[in-house]
Design an enzyme around this catalytic site. Structure first.
Site, PDB file in Angstrom:
ATOM      1  N   ASP A  13       0.815  -1.220   0.000  1.00 16.47           N
ATOM      2  CA  ASP A  13       0.000   0.000   0.000  1.00 16.47           C
ATOM      3  C   ASP A  13       0.850   1.271   0.000  1.00 16.47           C
ATOM      4  O   ASP A  13       0.418   2.315   0.484  1.00 16.47           O
ATOM      5  CB  ASP A  13      -0.957   0.024   1.214  1.00 16.47           C
ATOM      6  N   LYS A  16       2.437   1.827  -5.323  1.00 15.34           N
ATOM      7  CA  LYS A  16       3.119   1.281  -6.502  1.00 15.34           C
ATOM      8  C   LYS A  16       2.315   1.511  -7.774  1.00 15.34           C
ATOM      9  O   LYS A  16       2.872   1.785  -8.831  1.00 15.34           O
ATOM     10  CB  LYS A  16       3.385  -0.214  -6.301  1.00 15.34           C
ATOM     11  N   GLY A  40      -4.212  -4.872  -4.132  1.00 12.55           N
ATOM     12  CA  GLY A  40      -5.088  -3.867  -4.719  1.00 12.55           C
ATOM     13  C   GLY A  40      -4.336  -2.604  -5.065  1.00 12.55           C
ATOM     14  O   GLY A  40      -3.477  -2.162  -4.311  1.00 12.55           O
ATOM     15  N   HIS A  41      -4.626  -2.058  -6.239  1.00 11.20           N
ATOM     16  CA  HIS A  41      -4.066  -0.777  -6.660  1.00 11.20           C
ATOM     17  C   HIS A  41      -5.213   0.193  -6.893  1.00 11.20           C
ATOM     18  O   HIS A  41      -6.177  -0.136  -7.583  1.00 11.20           O
ATOM     19  CB  HIS A  41      -3.275  -0.907  -7.977  1.00 11.20           C
ATOM     20  N   GLN A 223       1.912  -6.738  -3.399  1.00 10.64           N
ATOM     21  CA  GLN A 223       2.327  -6.729  -2.002  1.00 10.64           C
ATOM     22  C   GLN A 223       3.652  -5.941  -1.835  1.00 10.64           C
ATOM     23  O   GLN A 223       3.819  -4.926  -2.478  1.00 10.64           O
ATOM     24  CB  GLN A 223       2.434  -8.151  -1.418  1.00 10.64           C
TER      25      GLN A 223
END
Length: 323
Positions: A13, A16, A40-41, A223
């Site tokens: 988080d 990225k 998640g992005h 991650q």
């Protein structure tokens, strides 16, 4: 510098996806090389916000070819839900490429993930319950289902039978769940075969040819370093290689093709799930940071644990990744 790896240096988080998006105009390919839909992005373009879980963030950049590499585990239902959601918003997803060697998350992986985590009680890892760990376990145990298996029903059925033989004993005798039939799994997976077929290719060959041609290829890690299965805070880690070294094995390019390693770090630290967190805050400062930084999981919606910036883990991640 055509081969660029972007990795997180904390527990994820860090931003990225935003970093990948910033490189968008100079990028030809974006590769997801590890993980699955447990990451998640969140990417903001203009007034539009996009939450991606399985797809590489490069799928939002015009002219960029997004790639799901062999190191990723793919939940086909999630894949097509995400694609349909983007198509409904007018985005072109036709350039997506998926490795034929990527492994598939099945119904029994999701079931095992959830029941095993509950069974652990106080010793739970804090997984997302999406079947990621069991799918990687099958991969290592050589009973996994790969994307290419969808195109031969006989092979697919044999592999599902082999995988379920032991798992059904576990589900029925240990967890008091019903047995899962081979037919229901095969039927479910075959329903996606023709839809996914145009996207599947030898992505290792495509990426090496792209690098030979001088294209800019960004390898986007899921991650982060401190969740890496080898170098993170084991056992409270993910099931894949989330460090720069994983970019080579998870995409099928040689390490010498990776020209630059970029580490993304936040001004404070967060993590989701169980495990050590030396700088964690439990006071008003932590609540303020969580609220101010909108620190809630893109994938799970869970409030993230929040703490001060941790210089020692940043230094460690720098060494592990060669940043």
């Amino acid at each position: 510098m055509p081969g660029i790896v972007i990795v997180g240096v904390q527990w994820g988080d860090e931003g990225k996806g935003k970093a990948t998006d910033l490189l968008g105009e100079r990028t030809d390919w974006v590769v997801k090389f590890n993980g699955g839909n447990n990451a998640g992005h969140t990417v903001v373009i203009g007034d539009e916000k996009y939450a991606l879980h399985l797809l590489p963030s490069g799928i939002l950049s015009p002219g960029v070819t997004p790639v799901i590499g062999n190191g990723v585990v793919v939940d086909l239902e999630v894949l097509f839900n995400e694609l349909e959601a983007l198509n409904a918003r007018g985005l072109d997803t036709s350039r997506l490429k998926i490795s034929a060697n990527a492994h598939i998350i099945t119904q029994y992986h999701r079931t095992l993930d959830k029941v095993t985590e509950r069974f652990l009680g106080k010793r739970m890892i804090g997984t997302t319950g999406r079947g990621i760990g069991p799918a990687y376990a099958d991969k290592i145990n050589r009973v996994g289902i790969r994307v290419q298996d969808l195109f031969d029903e006989n092979i697919l059925r044999q592999k599902v039978e082999g995988a379920l033989d032991q798992k059904n004993h576990l589900l029925v005798k240990v967890f008091n769940r019903r047995a899962i039939t081979v037919d229901e799994i095969v039927e479910d997976l075959l329903a996606y075969a023709e839809r996914v077929r145009p996207m599947v290719s030898d992505t290792s060959l495509l990426l090496n040819d792209a690098l030979d041609a001088g294209d800019v290829v960004v390898f986007e890690g899921g991650q982060a370093t401190m969740l890496d299965v080898d170098h993170g805070t084991y056992p409270f880690v993910t099931s894949s290689s989330a460090t720069a070294g994983g970019a080579a094995t998870g995409s099928g390019v040689g390490p010498n093709r990776l020209d630059r390693i970029v580490g993304i770090v936040k001004a404070y630290t967060t993590r989701v799930g169980s495990g050590p967190f030396p700088t964690e805050l439990f006071d008003e400062s932590g609540d303020w940071l969580r609220s101010r930084g909108f620190e809630f999981g893109t994938t799970t919606g869970r409030p993230r644990r929040v703490g001060w910036y941790d210089a020692p883990i940043t230094r460690y991640a720098t060494r592990i990744n060669g940043i």
